[in-house]
Each structure stands twice: as C-alpha cells, then as structure tokens.
Design an enzyme around this catalytic site. Structure first.
Site, PDB file in Angstrom:
ATOM      1  N   THR A  92       0.867  -1.174   0.000  1.00 18.71           N
ATOM      2  CA  THR A  92       0.000   0.000   0.000  1.00 18.71           C
ATOM      3  C   THR A  92       0.905   1.227   0.000  1.00 18.71           C
ATOM      4  OG1 THR A  92      -1.628  -1.178   1.334  1.00 18.71           O
ATOM      5  CG2 THR A  92      -1.846   1.215   1.204  1.00 18.71           C
ATOM      6  N   LYS A 167      -7.556   1.546  -2.329  1.00 21.51           N
ATOM      7  CA  LYS A 167      -7.026   0.956  -1.090  1.00 21.51           C
ATOM      8  C   LYS A 167      -6.931   2.006   0.024  1.00 21.51           C
ATOM      9  CE  LYS A 167      -4.890  -1.694   1.815  1.00 21.51           C
ATOM     10  NZ  LYS A 167      -5.647  -2.658   2.611  1.00 21.51           N
ATOM     11  N   LYS A 242       0.521   5.415   8.452  1.00 18.72           N
ATOM     12  CA  LYS A 242       0.973   5.798   7.103  1.00 18.72           C
ATOM     13  C   LYS A 242      -0.227   5.930   6.163  1.00 18.72           C
ATOM     14  CE  LYS A 242       1.605   2.459   4.505  1.00 18.72           C
ATOM     15  NZ  LYS A 242       1.798   1.279   3.683  1.00 18.72           N
TER      16      LYS A 242
HETATM   17  P1  NAD Z   1       5.836  -5.764   7.491  1.00 17.36           P
HETATM   18  O1  NAD Z   1       6.453  -4.575   8.117  1.00 17.36           O
HETATM   19  O2  NAD Z   1       5.428  -6.940   8.323  1.00 17.36           O
HETATM   20  O3  NAD Z   1       6.836  -6.340   6.345  1.00 17.36           O
HETATM   21  C1  NAD Z   1       7.567  -5.533   5.471  1.00 17.36           C
HETATM   22  C2  NAD Z   1       8.831  -6.318   5.094  1.00 17.36           C
HETATM   23  O4  NAD Z   1       9.557  -5.546   4.108  1.00 17.36           O
HETATM   24  C3  NAD Z   1       9.778  -6.531   6.276  1.00 17.36           C
HETATM   25  O5  NAD Z   1      10.069  -7.912   6.413  1.00 17.36           O
HETATM   26  C4  NAD Z   1      11.038  -5.710   5.884  1.00 17.36           C
HETATM   27  O6  NAD Z   1      12.251  -6.307   6.323  1.00 17.36           O
HETATM   28  C5  NAD Z   1      10.936  -5.723   4.371  1.00 17.36           C
HETATM   29  N1  NAD Z   1      11.649  -4.627   3.701  1.00 17.36           N
HETATM   30  C6  NAD Z   1      11.581  -3.282   3.950  1.00 17.36           C
HETATM   31  N2  NAD Z   1      12.340  -2.616   3.061  1.00 17.36           N
HETATM   32  C7  NAD Z   1      12.893  -3.540   2.235  1.00 17.36           C
HETATM   33  C8  NAD Z   1      13.754  -3.464   1.100  1.00 17.36           C
HETATM   34  N3  NAD Z   1      14.212  -2.295   0.622  1.00 17.36           N
HETATM   35  N4  NAD Z   1      14.116  -4.625   0.497  1.00 17.36           N
HETATM   36  C9  NAD Z   1      13.666  -5.818   0.947  1.00 17.36           C
HETATM   37  N5  NAD Z   1      12.835  -5.951   2.007  1.00 17.36           N
HETATM   38  C10 NAD Z   1      12.471  -4.830   2.644  1.00 17.36           C
HETATM   39  O7  NAD Z   1       4.604  -5.209   6.634  1.00 17.36           O
HETATM   40  P2  NAD Z   1       3.281  -6.017   6.191  1.00 17.36           P
HETATM   41  O8  NAD Z   1       2.307  -5.999   7.298  1.00 17.36           O
HETATM   42  O9  NAD Z   1       3.684  -7.293   5.556  1.00 17.36           O
HETATM   43  O10 NAD Z   1       2.722  -4.978   5.082  1.00 17.36           O
HETATM   44  C11 NAD Z   1       3.316  -4.859   3.797  1.00 17.36           C
HETATM   45  C12 NAD Z   1       2.456  -3.911   2.968  1.00 17.36           C
HETATM   46  O11 NAD Z   1       1.118  -4.428   2.881  1.00 17.36           O
HETATM   47  C13 NAD Z   1       2.337  -2.493   3.553  1.00 17.36           C
HETATM   48  O12 NAD Z   1       2.343  -1.549   2.521  1.00 17.36           O
HETATM   49  C14 NAD Z   1       0.986  -2.543   4.262  1.00 17.36           C
HETATM   50  O13 NAD Z   1       0.414  -1.241   4.356  1.00 17.36           O
HETATM   51  C15 NAD Z   1       0.197  -3.464   3.367  1.00 17.36           C
HETATM   52  N6  NAD Z   1      -0.901  -4.210   4.012  1.00 17.36           N
HETATM   53  C16 NAD Z   1      -0.726  -4.792   5.235  1.00 17.36           C
HETATM   54  C17 NAD Z   1      -1.797  -5.503   5.808  1.00 17.36           C
HETATM   55  C18 NAD Z   1      -1.665  -6.183   7.155  1.00 17.36           C
HETATM   56  O14 NAD Z   1      -2.704  -6.624   7.710  1.00 17.36           O
HETATM   57  N7  NAD Z   1      -0.469  -6.319   7.721  1.00 17.36           N
HETATM   58  C19 NAD Z   1      -3.009  -5.627   5.122  1.00 17.36           C
HETATM   59  C20 NAD Z   1      -3.136  -5.057   3.867  1.00 17.36           C
HETATM   60  C21 NAD Z   1      -2.063  -4.342   3.312  1.00 17.36           C
END
Ligand code: NAD
Length: 301
Positions: A92, A167, A242
């Site tokens: 997102t 979204k 965010k």
């Molecule tokens: P998270 O913080 O659990 O995971 C993000 C991952 O990205 C981490 O493991 C981090 O190490 C990795 N990362 C960051 N920068 C990086 C880079 N440059 N190269 C490689 N890896 C890198 O986040 P999440 O909960 O998995 O969410 C991911 C996305 O999905 C976000 O944009 C969030 O808004 C969206 N989202 C999350 C949910 C939820 O319920 N958690 C639901 C819908 C959408």
C-alpha cells in the site's frame, strides 16, 4: 513454468509467497531482514538482484513507496528480470509513488500494475485476499493466475495508481470503523454485555461491519483477531498511521473535512509517541481502556 521474483517477506508477504509457491509457481524471494528470510518457508536468496534474475513476474510487498523504489529500481534488481516482465506491487503506497513507479518500470522495458490487498494477515494465510488492480487490462489478465493463488477476488479498477486510491479510501473506512467498534466494545464491557452475544446480534443487524466479525478489539470472541494474540503480528499502528496520513493529505488537498479520520490519526500518533507502533492498530482500544488485554477481557461478560 512462470518464474516469480519476490521482495518482502513480512507479516503479509511471507504467507502470500507461501501460497504462491504452494500453487506451483517457481518462486525466489528476498527480504532485507535475515530473520524474515529464514522464517518465511519459501526459497530465498541474499540480494534483490538474485531474487529477480530471469523473473517473468516480480512481486513486491513492502511498507512504503520509498522501499519499493529502493528494492526494485535503486538496487538495479529490475534489470535482472526478463525484458517485458510484469511488476505487481502489492504494497500500500501513495498514488503519486505508484504512478512514478509505473513510469520508472516501463522506462526499463518492464510492465507494472499496482495491486494492493485487503483481508489482513488471516486473509493472506488463507489465500482469500481481495486485490485492487490499477494498470492496463492486458497486465491484469497476465496477473490473474498468480492473484488467484493468493486471493479470492481481484478487481481491475483503472489505470496505474487507481488500485492505490481505492485501497487508501478502504483503509480510511477501516480505521474509522475500528475506532467506532472499539468505543462500542468498551461500552459493552462496562455494561456487562457478553461480547459473543453482541457479535451474534449486531452482525445480522444494522451495526454489522467487517471489523465486528473479523477484528473485534477485545480478546475472546474472535480467535483470529489480533486482540486474541495481544495485538502481535497484524496490521501495525505504523502502517495504518501511514495509510491514514495518505488519506488525510488527499482529503486536505481536495477540501474534504475528514473529521473522523483526523481523530483516529491523532490517536495513532499518541501511540506512536508513547506506545508500541509494531502492535496491530486495533490496540487503539487501549487508549479507551488502558490495559485491555486478553487477561482483563476474559474477566468480563
Ligand atoms: P511488514 O512490516 O510486516 O513487512 C515488510 C517487510 O519488508 C519486512 O520484512 C522488511 O524487512 C521488508 N523490507 C523493507 N524494506 C525492504 C527493502 N528495501 N528490500 C527488501 N525488504 C524490505 O509489513 P506487512 O504488514 O507485511 O505490510 C506490507 C504492505 O502491505 C504495507 O504496505 C501494508 O500497508 C500493506 N498491508 C498490510 C496488511 C496487514 O494486515 N499487515 C493488510 C493489507 C495491506
């Protein structure tokens, strides 16, 4: 076999990648965090360049636009994917970041769709996510077999960036719905109302909502809700703050008085200043009733 280069193995990315691999895709993944790589239970490598080598499809599931750009473009990794490869960004991110990424990706001879998801970590585990896809119709079709391995529904909602716009609005509704539910759940608690009974009744009445059925902020009645695991491992306060920030910036630019979203944002900022931003955003209930945890909830109702 379609080769998938995957970047991002966090709370969402890891279970999504597992479902894609289980469906038979030849998937190689990378995450900055060694812990995320070792616990993901999918084939991993030590650099984004290796992960994307010869990929037909590239998936990113990262926190913000700056991370997607760093991982794909700044690292040079996109150059190692097949010419004409399709990038599916499931993160997102801001609409402007998505349209800028679409330009950067197409300038390198690859294709791009934004495909943010809804359904939370439970939906990611179960493979029942909803995808909102912005981009060309042909790219939407190319993405279908992979999206079907990870979700139950996907919508083609317009040009690049359109998925992110929907979204962002979805999450603005999610945040304000949750705040309303948290207030109702704490009032129910104080009145001695049984939470399961409340959910049974309201879920077939006019108080129904997705958060009521899936995200009840007091532990007990909904075993898959983050409240049942003391708010660990869900959709973090940091990520919701965010998303709400993006929605409020857009509302301000378009002169929409988003009073409810502003109030939830203020509360998330309070947790950011004083609390734990890694906890699920439904921990916002703790601002109403400090210490509302599985233990205190079990003694009520
Ligand atoms: P998270 O913080 O659990 O995971 C993000 C991952 O990205 C981490 O493991 C981090 O190490 C990795 N990362 C960051 N920068 C990086 C880079 N440059 N190269 C490689 N890896 C890198 O986040 P999440 O909960 O998995 O969410 C991911 C996305 O999905 C976000 O944009 C969030 O808004 C969206 N989202 C999350 C949910 C939820 O319920 N958690 C639901 C819908 C959408």
């Amino acid at each position: 076999m379609t080769r998938i280069g995957w970047i991002g193995l966090g709370n969402m990315g890891a279970p999504m990648a597992r479902n894609a691999a289980a469906a038979g895709f030849d998937l190689t993944a990378y995450d900055l965090s060694p812990d995320a790589r070792s616990s993901a239970d999918v084939p991993t490598v030590d650099s984004p360049v290796e992960a994307l080598r010869d990929a037909d499809i590239v998936v990113t599931m990262l926190p913000k636009g700056e991370h997607v750009r760093a991982a794909l473009v700044d690292s040079g990794a996109l150059n190692s994917a097949q010419p004409g490869a399709l990038v599916i960004d499931c993160s997102t991110i801001a609409v402007d970041d998505a349209t800028a990424l679409a330009e950067a990706v197409t300038a390198q001879g690859r294709r791009y769709v934004d495909a943010p998801v809804s359904g939370g970590t439970a939906g990611a585990e179960a493979g029942t996510l909803t995808f909102m896809v912005g981009g060309e119709a042909a790219e939407f079709e190319t993405a279908q077999p992979l999206l079907e391995a990870m979700g139950s529904r996907s919508f083609h909602v317009g040009a690049a960036g359109a998925g992110q716009a929907i979204k962002m609005i979805n999450n603005m509704m999610l945040a304000t719905n949750l705040q309303g539910l948290a207030e109702a759940a704490v009032l129910a608690d104080r009145l001695g109302v049984d939470h399961s009974t409340l959910i049974d009744v309201a879920s077939v009445s006019s108080g129904d909502s997705w958060v009521l059925r899936n995200y009840y902020p007091i532990a007990g009645p909904v075993p898959s809700a983050p409240s049942a695991r003391d708010f660990h491992g869900g959709f973090s306060v940091a990520l919701m703050a965010k998303d709400l920030g993006l929605a409020l910036a857009s509302a301000e630019a378009l002169e929409v008085d988003a009073a409810a979203a502003r109030e939830v944002s203020r509360r998330l900022q309070k947790i950011t200043d004083e609390g734990d931003v890694s906890l699920d955003f439904s921990s916002i209930v703790n601002l109403l009733e400090p210490g509302t945890t599985s233990d205190s909830a079990r003694t009520v109702g």
